[in-house]
Design a protein around this motif. Structure first.
Motif, PDB file in Angstrom:
ATOM      1  N   ARG A   1       1.377 -27.159  -4.619  1.00 34.52           N
ATOM      2  CA  ARG A   1       0.070 -27.252  -4.931  1.00 34.52           C
ATOM      3  C   ARG A   1      -0.723 -25.987  -3.946  1.00 34.52           C
ATOM      4  O   ARG A   1      -1.341 -25.125  -4.796  1.00 34.52           O
ATOM      5  CB  ARG A   1      -0.910 -28.299  -4.984  1.00 34.52           C
ATOM      6  N   TYR A   2      -0.419 -25.901  -2.886  1.00 33.29           N
ATOM      7  CA  TYR A   2      -0.859 -25.091  -2.051  1.00 33.29           C
ATOM      8  C   TYR A   2      -0.505 -23.681  -2.327  1.00 33.29           C
ATOM      9  O   TYR A   2      -1.261 -22.711  -2.431  1.00 33.29           O
ATOM     10  CB  TYR A   2      -0.525 -25.511  -0.530  1.00 33.29           C
ATOM     11  N   TYR A   3       0.807 -23.602  -2.547  1.00 32.66           N
ATOM     12  CA  TYR A   3       1.590 -22.468  -2.847  1.00 32.66           C
ATOM     13  C   TYR A   3       1.000 -21.999  -4.138  1.00 32.66           C
ATOM     14  O   TYR A   3       0.768 -20.732  -4.400  1.00 32.66           O
ATOM     15  CB  TYR A   3       2.952 -22.682  -3.012  1.00 32.66           C
ATOM     16  N   LEU A   4       0.843 -22.713  -5.036  1.00 38.17           N
ATOM     17  CA  LEU A   4       0.429 -22.326  -6.621  1.00 38.17           C
ATOM     18  C   LEU A   4      -0.877 -21.517  -6.776  1.00 38.17           C
ATOM     19  O   LEU A   4      -1.050 -20.705  -7.245  1.00 38.17           O
ATOM     20  CB  LEU A   4       0.552 -23.243  -7.425  1.00 38.17           C
ATOM     21  N   ILE A   5      -1.909 -22.265  -5.812  1.00 39.37           N
ATOM     22  CA  ILE A   5      -3.208 -21.642  -5.755  1.00 39.37           C
ATOM     23  C   ILE A   5      -3.247 -20.141  -4.734  1.00 39.37           C
ATOM     24  O   ILE A   5      -3.812 -19.313  -5.274  1.00 39.37           O
ATOM     25  CB  ILE A   5      -4.157 -22.578  -5.023  1.00 39.37           C
ATOM     26  N   GLN A   6      -2.479 -20.114  -3.703  1.00 39.77           N
ATOM     27  CA  GLN A   6      -2.132 -18.978  -2.929  1.00 39.77           C
ATOM     28  C   GLN A   6      -1.751 -17.975  -3.840  1.00 39.77           C
ATOM     29  O   GLN A   6      -1.956 -16.768  -3.829  1.00 39.77           O
ATOM     30  CB  GLN A   6      -1.468 -19.090  -1.672  1.00 39.77           C
ATOM     31  N   ASP A   7      -0.590 -18.448  -4.734  1.00 40.88           N
ATOM     32  CA  ASP A   7       0.062 -17.332  -5.552  1.00 40.88           C
ATOM     33  C   ASP A   7      -0.774 -16.816  -6.534  1.00 40.88           C
ATOM     34  O   ASP A   7      -0.898 -15.621  -7.053  1.00 40.88           O
ATOM     35  CB  ASP A   7       1.435 -18.057  -5.958  1.00 40.88           C
ATOM     36  N   SER A   8      -1.789 -17.639  -7.113  1.00 39.39           N
ATOM     37  CA  SER A   8      -2.571 -17.208  -8.105  1.00 39.39           C
ATOM     38  C   SER A   8      -3.397 -16.037  -7.424  1.00 39.39           C
ATOM     39  O   SER A   8      -3.651 -15.208  -8.286  1.00 39.39           O
ATOM     40  CB  SER A   8      -3.367 -18.540  -8.677  1.00 39.39           C
ATOM     41  N   LYS A   9      -4.080 -16.525  -6.349  1.00 40.86           N
ATOM     42  CA  LYS A   9      -5.059 -15.473  -5.970  1.00 40.86           C
ATOM     43  C   LYS A   9      -4.096 -14.051  -5.396  1.00 40.86           C
ATOM     44  O   LYS A   9      -4.705 -13.020  -5.893  1.00 40.86           O
ATOM     45  CB  LYS A   9      -5.384 -15.886  -4.445  1.00 40.86           C
ATOM     46  N   TYR A  10      -2.949 -14.168  -5.050  1.00 36.50           N
ATOM     47  CA  TYR A  10      -1.900 -13.014  -4.921  1.00 36.50           C
ATOM     48  C   TYR A  10      -1.878 -12.366  -6.209  1.00 36.50           C
ATOM     49  O   TYR A  10      -2.057 -11.225  -6.126  1.00 36.50           O
ATOM     50  CB  TYR A  10      -0.643 -13.581  -4.376  1.00 36.50           C
ATOM     51  N   VAL A  11      -1.578 -13.083  -7.236  1.00 37.86           N
ATOM     52  CA  VAL A  11      -1.026 -12.336  -8.771  1.00 37.86           C
ATOM     53  C   VAL A  11      -2.441 -11.388  -8.878  1.00 37.86           C
ATOM     54  O   VAL A  11      -2.152 -10.448  -9.586  1.00 37.86           O
ATOM     55  CB  VAL A  11      -0.682 -13.238  -9.764  1.00 37.86           C
ATOM     56  N   ALA A  12      -3.425 -12.077  -8.833  1.00 39.18           N
ATOM     57  CA  ALA A  12      -4.759 -11.231  -9.213  1.00 39.18           C
ATOM     58  C   ALA A  12      -4.978  -9.998  -8.569  1.00 39.18           C
ATOM     59  O   ALA A  12      -5.205  -8.964  -9.277  1.00 39.18           O
ATOM     60  CB  ALA A  12      -6.044 -12.128  -9.103  1.00 39.18           C
ATOM     61  N   GLU A  13      -4.743 -10.102  -7.208  1.00 40.66           N
ATOM     62  CA  GLU A  13      -4.861  -8.584  -6.412  1.00 40.66           C
ATOM     63  C   GLU A  13      -3.522  -7.727  -6.839  1.00 40.66           C
ATOM     64  O   GLU A  13      -3.687  -6.537  -6.691  1.00 40.66           O
ATOM     65  CB  GLU A  13      -4.697  -8.955  -4.998  1.00 40.66           C
ATOM     66  N   MET A  14      -2.387  -8.449  -6.989  1.00 39.46           N
ATOM     67  CA  MET A  14      -1.161  -7.504  -7.436  1.00 39.46           C
ATOM     68  C   MET A  14      -1.488  -6.880  -8.599  1.00 39.46           C
ATOM     69  O   MET A  14      -0.949  -5.654  -8.818  1.00 39.46           O
ATOM     70  CB  MET A  14       0.125  -8.597  -7.508  1.00 39.46           C
ATOM     71  N   LEU A  15      -2.077  -7.309  -9.487  1.00 39.41           N
ATOM     72  CA  LEU A  15      -2.291  -6.766 -10.810  1.00 39.41           C
ATOM     73  C   LEU A  15      -3.565  -5.737 -10.773  1.00 39.41           C
ATOM     74  O   LEU A  15      -3.076  -4.663 -11.167  1.00 39.41           O
ATOM     75  CB  LEU A  15      -2.963  -7.434 -11.929  1.00 39.41           C
TER      76      LEU A  15
END
Lengths: 211, 211
Positions: free
Chosen positions: B39-53
């Motif tokens: 769960r922790y990972y998925l939230i951080q990953d979502s934030k990552y993906v937004a900046e990555m785009l």
């Protein structure tokens, strides 16, 4: 609250104190900081300063006008004195330019320098990101300047000096001239947190992974 | 060595393995990864993906030509499938958009997203910085896709898919078309190290300090 800095220091007071009165600082003052931690710190700081100067000039280039130009003059006027103290310390610890170049970044220093470089897209965000370093080091210098340890005393002498205070005052004046937003505030807060982790990683001598 | 990726994988083989076969990945595969870590990972990953785009589009804007445009099409064509799987997982874990926005960044995610955003000043450095994520997740997906755990199986199904493999192939083709330099290589290496620390900080559930 009449100015941004008072507002920020009131809001982030605990965080600011964790930075200014960090164990690393207090142990410099009492002379109990291991030389190895300081050596580690000084190399990482040298790498930081190089990127910080890039960020400063990039931010200035993006925003160049009379105000920015006169700010730059005020800041750069004391650069030689700082470099003299810094080079003296590097020589005493046997650190050469080449060792600084070769040494990798800690995670926090990597994060901090990328953060500063990104902030330089706009003058305002750069000023908010840079203030904790500039103003905080004057406060730290005043704490450490009477250290039992000669080397740490020498290090602090520059940051505690009137010359450095002028730099610190210049950035405060700049900070207070900007209309603050949540977005700008985040640059300030993130930098204070990065400063705290910078001391911590120097104490622990964290692994150096990034280039 | 006929291509950049083979060269990089040979040179950074151990590091690459620490990333692809990280404890986080192996525990997803065997189904023993605690849900909280995921769960922790998925939230951080979502934030990552937004900046990555943001980084992807900034890099593309800086370099827009036919080559970049056809690459973008190949990558974006499978975006909906990825988002569908992702949104499904978020819903199953009761994670709403607002929670993702509110949650702060870990140090490594802060460093990684700043690194990607800075790399986007040039198309070439962005491609080198982005490859570990894009190509590595296809390899990780293939490892995790037969997990004992249904949720982790679902997560991996997207990254292991042929659709995702096309994305991965597209970036490899792009990477191999660029003349490599030491400077570009450093973007690749730093990203692999950040990927490793990203898994590690998710396992440990590091403090979330940055915004």
């Amino acid at each position: 609250m009449n100015d941004n800095f008072s507002y920020l220091k009131a809001k982030y007071g605990e965080l600011w104190k964790s930075y200014i009165q960090h164990e690393f600082v207090l142990r410099m003052k009492e002379g109990s900081l291991p030389r190895d931690s300081f050596r580690y710190y000084l190399i990482q700081d040298s790498k930081y300063v190089a990127e910080m100067l890039k960020a400063l000039t990039a931010a200035a280039a993006n925003a160049m006008d009379d105000k920015v130009s006169s700010f730059l003059t005020r800041v750069l006027i004391s650069k030689d004195k700082g470099r003299e103290v810094h080079n003296n310390l590097l020589a005493k610890l046997g650190i050469e330019e080449n060792e600084i170049k070769r040494t990798r970044y800690s995670l926090v220093n990597f994060a901090y320098t990328r953060h500063l470089l990104l902030s330089s897209k706009s003058w305002d965000s750069f000023i908010f990101a840079w203030t904790p370093c500039m103003v905080g080091y004057h406060e730290v210098g005043k704490i450490v300047k009477d250290s039992e340890d000669e080397l740490y005393r020498e290090w602090a002498s520059f940051y505690a000096s009137d010359e450095y205070r002028e730099r610190s005052d210049a950035i405060l004046k700049e900070l207070n001239s900007i209309t603050m937003t949540e977005y700008l505030e985040s640059f300030f807060e993130n930098s204070v947190r990065l400063e705290i982790l910078f001391w911590e990683s120097s104490l622990r001598q964290s692994e150096l992974l990034f280039r």
